[in-house]
Design a protein around this motif. Structure first.
Motif, PDB file in Angstrom:
ATOM      1  N   THR A  25       0.844  -1.199   0.000  1.00 51.39           N
ATOM      2  CA  THR A  25       0.000   0.000   0.000  1.00 51.39           C
ATOM      3  C   THR A  25       0.879   1.248   0.000  1.00 51.39           C
ATOM      4  O   THR A  25       2.074   1.186   0.322  1.00 51.39           O
ATOM      5  CB  THR A  25      -0.893   0.052   1.255  1.00 51.39           C
ATOM      6  N   LEU A  26       0.258   2.372  -0.306  1.00 51.69           N
ATOM      7  CA  LEU A  26       0.964   3.649  -0.217  1.00 51.69           C
ATOM      8  C   LEU A  26       1.329   3.944   1.235  1.00 51.69           C
ATOM      9  O   LEU A  26       2.397   4.497   1.500  1.00 51.69           O
ATOM     10  CB  LEU A  26       0.104   4.770  -0.798  1.00 51.69           C
ATOM     11  N   ASP A  27       0.479   3.569   2.174  1.00 47.36           N
ATOM     12  CA  ASP A  27       0.805   3.763   3.592  1.00 47.36           C
ATOM     13  C   ASP A  27       2.076   3.010   3.975  1.00 47.36           C
ATOM     14  O   ASP A  27       2.890   3.517   4.750  1.00 47.36           O
ATOM     15  CB  ASP A  27      -0.351   3.301   4.488  1.00 47.36           C
ATOM     16  N   GLU A  28       2.255   1.817   3.431  1.00 43.24           N
ATOM     17  CA  GLU A  28       3.472   1.046   3.715  1.00 43.24           C
ATOM     18  C   GLU A  28       4.697   1.749   3.124  1.00 43.24           C
ATOM     19  O   GLU A  28       5.746   1.820   3.764  1.00 43.24           O
ATOM     20  CB  GLU A  28       3.345  -0.360   3.139  1.00 43.24           C
ATOM     21  N   ALA A  29       4.569   2.290   1.930  1.00 42.05           N
ATOM     22  CA  ALA A  29       5.673   3.026   1.305  1.00 42.05           C
ATOM     23  C   ALA A  29       6.004   4.274   2.120  1.00 42.05           C
ATOM     24  O   ALA A  29       7.178   4.595   2.336  1.00 42.05           O
ATOM     25  CB  ALA A  29       5.305   3.408  -0.128  1.00 42.05           C
ATOM     26  N   THR A  30       4.969   4.969   2.602  1.00 40.23           N
ATOM     27  CA  THR A  30       5.167   6.174   3.405  1.00 40.23           C
ATOM     28  C   THR A  30       5.842   5.833   4.732  1.00 40.23           C
ATOM     29  O   THR A  30       6.753   6.540   5.169  1.00 40.23           O
ATOM     30  CB  THR A  30       3.813   6.872   3.649  1.00 40.23           C
ATOM     31  N   SER A  31       5.426   4.763   5.357  1.00 37.63           N
ATOM     32  CA  SER A  31       6.044   4.325   6.610  1.00 37.63           C
ATOM     33  C   SER A  31       7.513   3.959   6.385  1.00 37.63           C
ATOM     34  O   SER A  31       8.384   4.293   7.197  1.00 37.63           O
ATOM     35  CB  SER A  31       5.278   3.130   7.173  1.00 37.63           C
ATOM     36  N   ASN A  32       7.797   3.293   5.280  1.00 38.15           N
ATOM     37  CA  ASN A  32       9.171   2.936   4.945  1.00 38.15           C
ATOM     38  C   ASN A  32      10.006   4.188   4.731  1.00 38.15           C
ATOM     39  O   ASN A  32      11.154   4.268   5.195  1.00 38.15           O
ATOM     40  CB  ASN A  32       9.180   2.052   3.703  1.00 38.15           C
ATOM     41  N   ALA A  33       9.449   5.173   4.048  1.00 37.34           N
ATOM     42  CA  ALA A  33      10.160   6.435   3.802  1.00 37.34           C
ATOM     43  C   ALA A  33      10.471   7.140   5.120  1.00 37.34           C
ATOM     44  O   ALA A  33      11.574   7.655   5.325  1.00 37.34           O
ATOM     45  CB  ALA A  33       9.338   7.345   2.894  1.00 37.34           C
ATOM     46  N   ALA A  34       9.507   7.151   6.044  1.00 35.54           N
ATOM     47  CA  ALA A  34       9.721   7.788   7.345  1.00 35.54           C
ATOM     48  C   ALA A  34      10.839   7.089   8.110  1.00 35.54           C
ATOM     49  O   ALA A  34      11.709   7.736   8.697  1.00 35.54           O
ATOM     50  CB  ALA A  34       8.424   7.790   8.154  1.00 35.54           C
ATOM     51  N   GLY A  35      10.851   5.778   8.092  1.00 36.16           N
ATOM     52  CA  GLY A  35      11.913   5.024   8.758  1.00 36.16           C
ATOM     53  C   GLY A  35      13.278   5.289   8.140  1.00 36.16           C
ATOM     54  O   GLY A  35      14.283   5.431   8.845  1.00 36.16           O
ATOM     55  N   ALA A  36      13.302   5.372   6.813  1.00 38.76           N
ATOM     56  CA  ALA A  36      14.564   5.663   6.123  1.00 38.76           C
ATOM     57  C   ALA A  36      15.074   7.050   6.491  1.00 38.76           C
ATOM     58  O   ALA A  36      16.277   7.237   6.715  1.00 38.76           O
ATOM     59  CB  ALA A  36      14.370   5.545   4.613  1.00 38.76           C
ATOM     60  N   LEU A  37      14.171   8.011   6.584  1.00 35.97           N
ATOM     61  CA  LEU A  37      14.581   9.366   6.971  1.00 35.97           C
ATOM     62  C   LEU A  37      15.145   9.391   8.384  1.00 35.97           C
ATOM     63  O   LEU A  37      16.162  10.037   8.639  1.00 35.97           O
ATOM     64  CB  LEU A  37      13.400  10.328   6.870  1.00 35.97           C
ATOM     65  N   ARG A  38      14.493   8.704   9.304  1.00 37.03           N
ATOM     66  CA  ARG A  38      15.005   8.669  10.684  1.00 37.03           C
ATOM     67  C   ARG A  38      16.406   8.063  10.718  1.00 37.03           C
ATOM     68  O   ARG A  38      17.287   8.561  11.425  1.00 37.03           O
ATOM     69  CB  ARG A  38      14.044   7.895  11.586  1.00 37.03           C
ATOM     70  N   GLU A  39      16.627   7.026   9.947  1.00 31.53           N
ATOM     71  CA  GLU A  39      17.946   6.390   9.916  1.00 31.53           C
ATOM     72  C   GLU A  39      18.986   7.310   9.287  1.00 31.53           C
ATOM     73  O   GLU A  39      20.115   7.410   9.780  1.00 31.53           O
ATOM     74  CB  GLU A  39      17.884   5.061   9.166  1.00 31.53           C
ATOM     75  N   LEU A  40      18.642   7.998   8.211  1.00 28.38           N
ATOM     76  CA  LEU A  40      19.583   8.934   7.583  1.00 28.38           C
ATOM     77  C   LEU A  40      19.955  10.074   8.531  1.00 28.38           C
ATOM     78  O   LEU A  40      21.124  10.460   8.616  1.00 28.38           O
ATOM     79  CB  LEU A  40      18.989   9.499   6.295  1.00 28.38           C
ATOM     80  N   VAL A  41      18.977  10.595   9.242  1.00 26.74           N
ATOM     81  CA  VAL A  41      19.253  11.658  10.215  1.00 26.74           C
ATOM     82  C   VAL A  41      20.159  11.124  11.315  1.00 26.74           C
ATOM     83  O   VAL A  41      21.136  11.770  11.703  1.00 26.74           O
ATOM     84  CB  VAL A  41      17.939  12.228  10.796  1.00 26.74           C
ATOM     85  N   ALA A  42      19.870   9.937  11.812  1.00 29.20           N
ATOM     86  CA  ALA A  42      20.691   9.345  12.878  1.00 29.20           C
ATOM     87  C   ALA A  42      22.133   9.136  12.412  1.00 29.20           C
ATOM     88  O   ALA A  42      23.081   9.421  13.151  1.00 29.20           O
ATOM     89  CB  ALA A  42      20.079   8.023  13.337  1.00 29.20           C
ATOM     90  N   GLN A  43      22.311   8.662  11.190  1.00 30.60           N
ATOM     91  CA  GLN A  43      23.661   8.463  10.656  1.00 30.60           C
ATOM     92  C   GLN A  43      24.427   9.786  10.592  1.00 30.60           C
ATOM     93  O   GLN A  43      25.607   9.838  10.951  1.00 30.60           O
ATOM     94  CB  GLN A  43      23.597   7.845   9.262  1.00 30.60           C
ATOM     95  N   ASN A  44      23.758  10.827  10.145  1.00 27.70           N
ATOM     96  CA  ASN A  44      24.407  12.138  10.065  1.00 27.70           C
ATOM     97  C   ASN A  44      24.741  12.671  11.455  1.00 27.70           C
ATOM     98  O   ASN A  44      25.810  13.260  11.661  1.00 27.70           O
ATOM     99  CB  ASN A  44      23.524  13.134   9.306  1.00 27.70           C
ATOM    100  N   LEU A  45      23.857  12.487  12.412  1.00 29.48           N
ATOM    101  CA  LEU A  45      24.131  12.942  13.777  1.00 29.48           C
ATOM    102  C   LEU A  45      25.306  12.189  14.382  1.00 29.48           C
ATOM    103  O   LEU A  45      26.188  12.797  15.006  1.00 29.48           O
ATOM    104  CB  LEU A  45      22.888  12.767  14.658  1.00 29.48           C
TER     105      LEU A  45
END
Length: 84
Positions: A25-45
């Motif tokens: 579903t699109l909701d699953e894609a959106t949830s995946n995108a949110a998780g990816a963003l959190r991980e990218l931010v954490a890596q940069n921090l």
């Protein structure tokens, strides 16, 4: 299963997802995108690097934007849900 493309938006560029990924579903894609963003931010921090990521635009195979997730939404949504 629908294919969605998750394009990472930076302050001055976009990393295009050329392969896409299948999600139920699109909701699953959106949830995946949110998780990816959190991980990218954490890596940069962790690396003490400047965070120039603004979000992810989700497109369908025709290139139409069907959803977007900002870094702020991804991080704050996660924090808000954990407070409950």
């Amino acid at each position: 299963m629908p294919i969605y493309f998750l394009h990472i938006k930076h302050s001055d560029s976009v990393d295009e997802d050329l392969e896409g990924a299948s999600f139920d579903t699109l909701d699953e894609a959106t949830s995946n995108a949110a998780g990816a963003l959190r991980e990218l931010v954490a890596q940069n921090l962790r690396a003490a690097r400047q965070i120039d990521i603004y979000g992810i635009e989700i497109t369908d195979p025709t290139g139409a934007v069907v959803a977007s997730v900002s870094v702020e939404d991804a991080v704050l949504r996660e924090l808000y849900q954990k407070d409950r």
